[in-house]
Design a protein around this motif. Structure first.
Motif, PDB file in Angstrom:
ATOM      1  N   GLU A   1       0.819  -1.210   0.000  1.00  0.00           N
ATOM      2  CA  GLU A   1       0.000   0.000   0.000  1.00  0.00           C
ATOM      3  C   GLU A   1       0.859   1.268   0.000  1.00  0.00           C
ATOM      4  N   ASN A   2       2.149   1.118   0.253  1.00  0.00           N
ATOM      5  CA  ASN A   2       3.054   2.270   0.265  1.00  0.00           C
ATOM      6  C   ASN A   2       3.722   2.515  -1.087  1.00  0.00           C
ATOM      7  N   VAL A   3       3.377   1.699  -2.073  1.00  0.00           N
ATOM      8  CA  VAL A   3       3.936   1.887  -3.417  1.00  0.00           C
ATOM      9  C   VAL A   3       3.095   2.922  -4.155  1.00  0.00           C
ATOM     10  N   ASN A   4       3.722   4.027  -4.513  1.00  0.00           N
ATOM     11  CA  ASN A   4       3.004   5.105  -5.184  1.00  0.00           C
ATOM     12  C   ASN A   4       2.702   4.794  -6.642  1.00  0.00           C
ATOM     13  N   ALA A   5       3.629   4.100  -7.294  1.00  0.00           N
ATOM     14  CA  ALA A   5       3.442   3.818  -8.721  1.00  0.00           C
ATOM     15  C   ALA A   5       4.190   2.560  -9.114  1.00  0.00           C
ATOM     16  N   VAL A   6       3.657   1.889 -10.122  1.00  0.00           N
ATOM     17  CA  VAL A   6       4.339   0.790 -10.788  1.00  0.00           C
ATOM     18  C   VAL A   6       4.588   1.225 -12.227  1.00  0.00           C
ATOM     19  N   ILE A   7       5.843   1.145 -12.647  1.00  0.00           N
ATOM     20  CA  ILE A   7       6.213   1.454 -14.028  1.00  0.00           C
ATOM     21  C   ILE A   7       6.418   0.134 -14.757  1.00  0.00           C
ATOM     22  N   TRP A   8       5.689  -0.077 -15.832  1.00  0.00           N
ATOM     23  CA  TRP A   8       5.919  -1.254 -16.667  1.00  0.00           C
ATOM     24  C   TRP A   8       6.918  -0.892 -17.757  1.00  0.00           C
ATOM     25  N   SER A   9       8.013  -1.632 -17.823  1.00  0.00           N
ATOM     26  CA  SER A   9       8.913  -1.410 -18.957  1.00  0.00           C
ATOM     27  C   SER A   9       8.169  -1.688 -20.260  1.00  0.00           C
ATOM     28  N   HIS A  10       7.301  -2.687 -20.213  1.00  0.00           N
ATOM     29  CA  HIS A  10       6.435  -2.998 -21.347  1.00  0.00           C
ATOM     30  C   HIS A  10       5.430  -4.049 -20.893  1.00  0.00           C
ATOM     31  N   ALA A  11       4.448  -4.303 -21.733  1.00  0.00           N
ATOM     32  CA  ALA A  11       3.292  -5.105 -21.316  1.00  0.00           C
ATOM     33  C   ALA A  11       3.374  -6.559 -21.757  1.00  0.00           C
ATOM     34  N   HIS A  12       4.534  -7.173 -21.592  1.00  0.00           N
ATOM     35  CA  HIS A  12       4.642  -8.612 -21.824  1.00  0.00           C
ATOM     36  C   HIS A  12       4.455  -9.354 -20.501  1.00  0.00           C
ATOM     37  N   TRP A  13       4.000 -10.587 -20.606  1.00  0.00           N
ATOM     38  CA  TRP A  13       3.544 -11.358 -19.451  1.00  0.00           C
ATOM     39  C   TRP A  13       4.589 -11.506 -18.351  1.00  0.00           C
ATOM     40  N   ASP A  14       5.868 -11.528 -18.715  1.00  0.00           N
ATOM     41  CA  ASP A  14       6.925 -11.767 -17.734  1.00  0.00           C
ATOM     42  C   ASP A  14       7.443 -10.483 -17.084  1.00  0.00           C
ATOM     43  N   HIS A  15       6.730  -9.379 -17.289  1.00  0.00           N
ATOM     44  CA  HIS A  15       7.113  -8.100 -16.693  1.00  0.00           C
ATOM     45  C   HIS A  15       5.971  -7.430 -15.934  1.00  0.00           C
TER      46      HIS A  15
ATOM     47  N   LEU B   1      -0.397   3.262 -12.344  1.00  0.00           N
ATOM     48  CA  LEU B   1       0.317   2.461 -13.336  1.00  0.00           C
ATOM     49  C   LEU B   1       0.889   3.397 -14.386  1.00  0.00           C
ATOM     50  N   VAL B   2       2.212   3.335 -14.578  1.00  0.00           N
ATOM     51  CA  VAL B   2       2.904   4.216 -15.521  1.00  0.00           C
ATOM     52  C   VAL B   2       3.379   3.391 -16.707  1.00  0.00           C
ATOM     53  N   VAL B   3       3.065   3.859 -17.914  1.00  0.00           N
ATOM     54  CA  VAL B   3       3.362   3.103 -19.137  1.00  0.00           C
ATOM     55  C   VAL B   3       3.949   4.037 -20.188  1.00  0.00           C
TER      56      VAL B   3
ATOM     57  N   THR C   1      -5.428   4.889 -11.920  1.00  0.00           N
ATOM     58  CA  THR C   1      -4.892   5.821 -12.905  1.00  0.00           C
ATOM     59  C   THR C   1      -3.836   5.124 -13.749  1.00  0.00           C
ATOM     60  N   VAL C   2      -4.016   5.182 -15.058  1.00  0.00           N
ATOM     61  CA  VAL C   2      -3.006   4.684 -15.991  1.00  0.00           C
ATOM     62  C   VAL C   2      -2.388   5.910 -16.661  1.00  0.00           C
ATOM     63  N   ARG C   3      -1.142   6.169 -16.324  1.00  0.00           N
ATOM     64  CA  ARG C   3      -0.451   7.377 -16.791  1.00  0.00           C
ATOM     65  C   ARG C   3       0.487   7.021 -17.928  1.00  0.00           C
ATOM     66  N   GLU C   4       0.195   7.543 -19.083  1.00  0.00           N
ATOM     67  CA  GLU C   4       1.003   7.256 -20.271  1.00  0.00           C
ATOM     68  C   GLU C   4       2.003   8.388 -20.487  1.00  0.00           C
ATOM     69  N   ILE C   5       3.291   8.058 -20.408  1.00  0.00           N
ATOM     70  CA  ILE C   5       4.342   9.060 -20.573  1.00  0.00           C
ATOM     71  C   ILE C   5       4.475   9.437 -22.050  1.00  0.00           C
ATOM     72  N   GLN C   6       4.543  10.731 -22.296  1.00  0.00           N
ATOM     73  CA  GLN C   6       4.764  11.234 -23.645  1.00  0.00           C
ATOM     74  C   GLN C   6       6.150  11.875 -23.709  1.00  0.00           C
ATOM     75  N   PHE C   7       6.830  11.683 -24.811  1.00  0.00           N
ATOM     76  CA  PHE C   7       8.201  12.172 -24.945  1.00  0.00           C
ATOM     77  C   PHE C   7       8.284  13.330 -25.937  1.00  0.00           C
ATOM     78  N   GLN C   8       7.290  14.174 -25.872  1.00  0.00           N
ATOM     79  CA  GLN C   8       7.272  15.360 -26.714  1.00  0.00           C
ATOM     80  C   GLN C   8       6.839  16.548 -25.869  1.00  0.00           C
ATOM     81  N   GLY C   9       7.263  17.732 -26.279  1.00  0.00           N
ATOM     82  CA  GLY C   9       6.809  18.935 -25.610  1.00  0.00           C
ATOM     83  C   GLY C   9       7.783  19.451 -24.569  1.00  0.00           C
TER      84      GLY C   9
END
Length: 373
Positions: free
Chosen positions: A119-133, A146-148, A179-187
């Protein structure tokens, strides 16, 4: 071999990453809680090394990142313990090719058992959405974000092909109610470290998410500052490469002479015979497979976009060639060493303990054994 592994590396080129300065570092703890066994080598890498038929049992590392502010972030979740409940297409694939995944606990349980508390984890970052990650995100409460990476929502949650992927397994329970937060690499605010667009996650230079496409839609790597004055970093590579032999050797990290001079007793040209000649085993092996004699042993056997896969690996080689950066691939069994401290201990002193030099070439032992060197 130990002498070769611990020998300092003289780089032929010096990378220019231009990492911004910061006075903030993050505690990094490697969690090793799952393993994938019995994976055919040809399913991961190409071209084949004769005799190398099955990849070594591989971990699927996760990383607990603890910021001085008290915020806790996980980078990846590894394999869920009830992997039998993954998407049916994935479980069928295991049966067909013989993959043997195993995980005694979900990462949420590992944290609870250690007194960290999921419950103390603020966010989980998925390197990518494959089953073993992606583990089992449903074991974290809705307060955990969830950060993607870019394109995730369209591909895996929208009308894209992600739901039908043989490797992806995003389920509704992973994303519903959070919340699913999608990182954008522009701007505004997006910089560049090396050749990768970089997102400053905490806005203080302690954690950068890197846009590293190719292996999977929305693939991310991370650069974490482990010490300041002097600055050191770990590069969390996800599946930008599966094996160190896809990254090394390179123009930045040439193979040390003691390894090159190992005598090959058998070898591998088109006749499966290599002369027993000190210093020639790697060059002869590479030439026999139409590979650069000074380049990586392999390239990945698959990826969502193979052109981007190769570009990402080439850019990652610059990080690998910087002596202040420790590159960790998610499935590198070399780290399963007595030299490495796993969770609940941190790995921030990796530079002081010489882990890069000690482990950088450990993967060659398996290849030399295959060639009977």
């Amino acid at each position: 071999m130990a002498e070769a592994q611990s020998q300092s590396i003289t780089n032929t080129l010096k990378p220019k990453l231009n990492i911004p300065a910061s006075s903030v570092s993050i505690s990094v703890k490697i969690i090793d809680a799952s393993t994938i066994s019995n994976v055919p080598a040809h399913a991961l890498v190409t071209p084949m090394v004769p005799g190398y038929k099955t990849a070594s049992p591989a971990p699927s590392y996760c990383f607990l990142l603890e910021h001085p502010s008290g915020q806790k972030v996980l980078f990846d979740l590894g394999i869920r313990k009830d992997w039998q409940n993954l998407a049916p297409a994935i479980v069928e694939r295991f049966k067909k090719v013989g993959h043997q995944p195993s995980a005694e606990k979900n990462i949420s349980e590992v944290l609870d058992d250690a007194g960290v508390g999921k419950e103390n984890v603020n966010a989980v970052i998925w390197s990518h959405a494959h089953w073993d990650h992606i583990g089992d995100m449903s074991t974290f409460g809705p307060e955990t974000e969830l950060v993607v990476g870019p394109g995730f929502k369209d591909f895996f949650l929208g009308e894209g092909d992600g739901k039908n992927s043989a490797l992806g397994s995003v389920q509704s329970s992973d994303v519903e109610g959070r919340t699913v937060r999608e990182i954008q690499f522009q701007g505004v605010g997006i910089g560049k470290i090396g050749k990768f667009p970089a997102f400053d996650y905490f806005q203080d230079g302690s954690l950068y998410l890197l846009d590293t496409p190719g292996h999977c839609v929305a693939h991310l790597c991370a650069l974490v500052r482990t010490t300041t004055n002097p600055d050191t970093f770990v590069f969390l590579g996800g599946d930008a490469a599966h094996h160190c032999g896809e990254v090394r050797p390179s123009a930045y990290v040439p193979m040390p002479e003691p390894i090159l001079k190992t005598t090959a007793k058998t070898s591998v040209n088109q006749h499966d015979q290599l002369p027993a000649c000190p210093g020639s085993w790697y060059e002869d092996l590479q030439i026999s497979r139409d590979r650069d004699p000074k380049g990586p042993l392999w390239q990945p056997a698959f990826g969502h976009n193979m052109e981007e896969v190769m570009t990402t690996i080439q850019s990652m080689q610059e990080y690998d060639g910087d002596e202040s950066v420790f590159v960790i691939l998610a499935h590198d069994p070399s780290l399963r060493s007595s030299e490495v401290r796993f969770f609940p201990q941190e790995i921030n002193d990796w530079k002081q303990r010489g882990l890069n030099q000690k482990l950088r070439w450990k993967w060659t032992e398996e290849i030399l054994d295959t060639l009977n060197c």
